[in-house]
Design a protein around this motif. Structure first.
Motif, PDB file in Angstrom:
ATOM      1  N   ALA A 205     -59.501 -44.633 -53.399  1.00 45.12           N
ATOM      2  CA  ALA A 205     -59.785 -43.225 -53.084  1.00 45.12           C
ATOM      3  C   ALA A 205     -58.841 -42.715 -52.000  1.00 45.12           C
ATOM      4  CB  ALA A 205     -61.237 -43.065 -52.649  1.00 45.12           C
ATOM      5  N   ALA A 206     -58.606 -43.510 -50.969  1.00 48.90           N
ATOM      6  CA  ALA A 206     -57.725 -43.086 -49.876  1.00 48.90           C
ATOM      7  C   ALA A 206     -56.293 -42.922 -50.362  1.00 48.90           C
ATOM      8  CB  ALA A 206     -57.794 -44.090 -48.728  1.00 48.90           C
ATOM      9  N   VAL A 207     -55.814 -43.877 -51.156  1.00 54.28           N
ATOM     10  CA  VAL A 207     -54.440 -43.784 -51.666  1.00 54.28           C
ATOM     11  C   VAL A 207     -54.299 -42.593 -52.607  1.00 54.28           C
ATOM     12  CG1 VAL A 207     -52.741 -44.928 -53.140  1.00 54.28           C
ATOM     13  CG2 VAL A 207     -53.862 -46.209 -51.340  1.00 54.28           C
TER      14      VAL A 207
ATOM     15  N   TYR B  81     -46.836 -36.107 -41.572  1.00 58.14           N
ATOM     16  CA  TYR B  81     -45.625 -35.340 -41.290  1.00 58.14           C
ATOM     17  C   TYR B  81     -45.956 -33.982 -40.683  1.00 58.14           C
ATOM     18  CZ  TYR B  81     -40.954 -33.458 -42.067  1.00 58.14           C
ATOM     19  OH  TYR B  81     -39.723 -32.908 -41.887  1.00 58.14           O
ATOM     20  N   THR B  82     -46.947 -33.304 -41.248  1.00 55.33           N
ATOM     21  CA  THR B  82     -47.379 -32.016 -40.730  1.00 55.33           C
ATOM     22  C   THR B  82     -48.285 -32.262 -39.531  1.00 55.33           C
ATOM     23  OG1 THR B  82     -47.319 -31.153 -42.964  1.00 55.33           O
ATOM     24  CG2 THR B  82     -48.501 -29.857 -41.351  1.00 55.33           C
ATOM     25  N   GLN B  83     -48.128 -31.452 -38.508  1.00 55.60           N
ATOM     26  CA  GLN B  83     -48.894 -31.708 -37.296  1.00 55.60           C
ATOM     27  C   GLN B  83     -50.043 -30.725 -37.120  1.00 55.60           C
ATOM     28  OE1 GLN B  83     -46.526 -31.141 -33.833  1.00 55.60           O
ATOM     29  NE2 GLN B  83     -45.510 -29.346 -34.638  1.00 55.60           N
ATOM     30  N   GLY B  84     -51.078 -31.190 -36.440  1.00 55.42           N
ATOM     31  CA  GLY B  84     -52.176 -30.341 -36.017  1.00 55.42           C
ATOM     32  C   GLY B  84     -53.242 -30.086 -37.062  1.00 55.42           C
ATOM     33  N   GLY B  85     -54.381 -29.656 -36.574  1.00 61.56           N
ATOM     34  CA  GLY B  85     -55.463 -29.233 -37.442  1.00 61.56           C
ATOM     35  C   GLY B  85     -56.353 -30.367 -37.914  1.00 61.56           C
ATOM     36  N   ALA B  86     -57.351 -29.981 -38.693  1.00 61.91           N
ATOM     37  CA  ALA B  86     -58.304 -30.945 -39.233  1.00 61.91           C
ATOM     38  C   ALA B  86     -57.650 -31.870 -40.245  1.00 61.91           C
ATOM     39  CB  ALA B  86     -59.475 -30.206 -39.874  1.00 61.91           C
ATOM     40  N   ASN B  87     -56.581 -31.384 -40.898  1.00 65.69           N
ATOM     41  CA  ASN B  87     -55.913 -32.232 -41.891  1.00 65.69           C
ATOM     42  C   ASN B  87     -55.357 -33.497 -41.257  1.00 65.69           C
ATOM     43  OD1 ASN B  87     -53.712 -31.186 -40.531  1.00 65.69           O
ATOM     44  ND2 ASN B  87     -53.123 -29.833 -42.193  1.00 65.69           N
ATOM     45  N   LEU B  88     -54.921 -33.419 -40.016  1.00 67.58           N
ATOM     46  CA  LEU B  88     -54.410 -34.596 -39.325  1.00 67.58           C
ATOM     47  C   LEU B  88     -55.530 -35.606 -39.094  1.00 67.58           C
ATOM     48  CD1 LEU B  88     -51.790 -35.692 -38.074  1.00 67.58           C
ATOM     49  CD2 LEU B  88     -52.538 -34.730 -35.920  1.00 67.58           C
ATOM     50  N   CYS B  89     -56.705 -35.112 -38.735  1.00 73.75           N
ATOM     51  CA  CYS B  89     -57.862 -35.996 -38.535  1.00 73.75           C
ATOM     52  C   CYS B  89     -58.257 -36.688 -39.837  1.00 73.75           C
ATOM     53  CB  CYS B  89     -59.052 -35.207 -37.989  1.00 73.75           C
ATOM     54  SG  CYS B  89     -58.775 -34.538 -36.350  1.00 73.75           S
ATOM     55  N   VAL B  90     -58.258 -35.951 -40.924  1.00 72.65           N
ATOM     56  CA  VAL B  90     -58.615 -36.525 -42.222  1.00 72.65           C
ATOM     57  C   VAL B  90     -57.576 -37.570 -42.638  1.00 72.65           C
ATOM     58  CG1 VAL B  90     -58.896 -35.995 -44.676  1.00 72.65           C
ATOM     59  CG2 VAL B  90     -59.909 -34.514 -42.953  1.00 72.65           C
ATOM     60  N   THR B  91     -56.301 -37.281 -42.410  1.00 74.52           N
ATOM     61  CA  THR B  91     -55.245 -38.233 -42.756  1.00 74.52           C
ATOM     62  C   THR B  91     -55.413 -39.521 -41.968  1.00 74.52           C
ATOM     63  OG1 THR B  91     -53.704 -36.467 -43.298  1.00 74.52           O
ATOM     64  CG2 THR B  91     -52.761 -38.604 -42.788  1.00 74.52           C
TER      65      THR B  91
END
Length: 168
Positions: free
Chosen positions: A107-109, A137-147
């Protein structure tokens, strides 16, 4: 120099047809925003536009920067690096003997792979432009936490790959 002649000179430098219109609209938006700020400070419309264009710098230099930025070499290198990284992650997940570890890793991959493919395809002009991000690669936000959450899962799976409670 007025905004339209500035944008025309910049557009002559950009070769990527798919991105040209979007870049020019973005550039026009920045000039308009700056123009409105100058008008709020008391300049008339013509002076404000001229000053906003002057602040943008040399149009040929701006266009050449866009040309370098939109070149294909960084895209190819980044795609290869991410491809190798994802292949190593898939190899780690497929080597997992624990069913739960295998399913969580898969699921993670898949999550990371879909994000990468969408981001690269969007920037290449294959997919529609949306608000997407490139994992790691992209910085900041909730997406970084999820990654990083998914990266933690994958690291835990790798660390505990020798633990077998049930075969898959």
């Amino acid at each position: 120099m007025n905004m339209h002649s500035y944008i025309e000179i910049v557009s002559e430098q950009i070769r990527c047809r798919r991105a040209k219109q979007m870049i020019l609209e973005e550039l026009e938006g920045h000039i308009e925003d700056q123009k409105l700020d100058y008008m709020a400070d008391g300049m008339n419309a013509a002076e404000a536009e001229e000053e906003a264009v002057r602040q943008m710098g040399d149009p040929v230099e701006t266009g050449m920067y866009m040309l370098r930025y939109l070149g294909s070499f960084p895209v190819v290198v980044l795609t290869l690096l991410v491809g190798v990284f994802l292949a190593l992650l898939i190899r780690t997940v497929l080597g997992q003997r624990n069913r739960l570890g295998f399913l969580l890793g898969l699921a993670a991959v898949l999550f990371l792979s879909v994000q990468v493919v969408w981001y690269i395809g969007m920037n290449a002009g294959v997919f529609p432009v949306t608000e997407a991000y490139m994992p790691f690669y992209t910085q900041g936000g909730a997406n970084l936490c999820v990654t990083y959450f998914y990266a933690g899962i994958l690291l835990s799976i790798y660390r505990n790959s020798s633990v077998v409670k049930n075969e898959r």
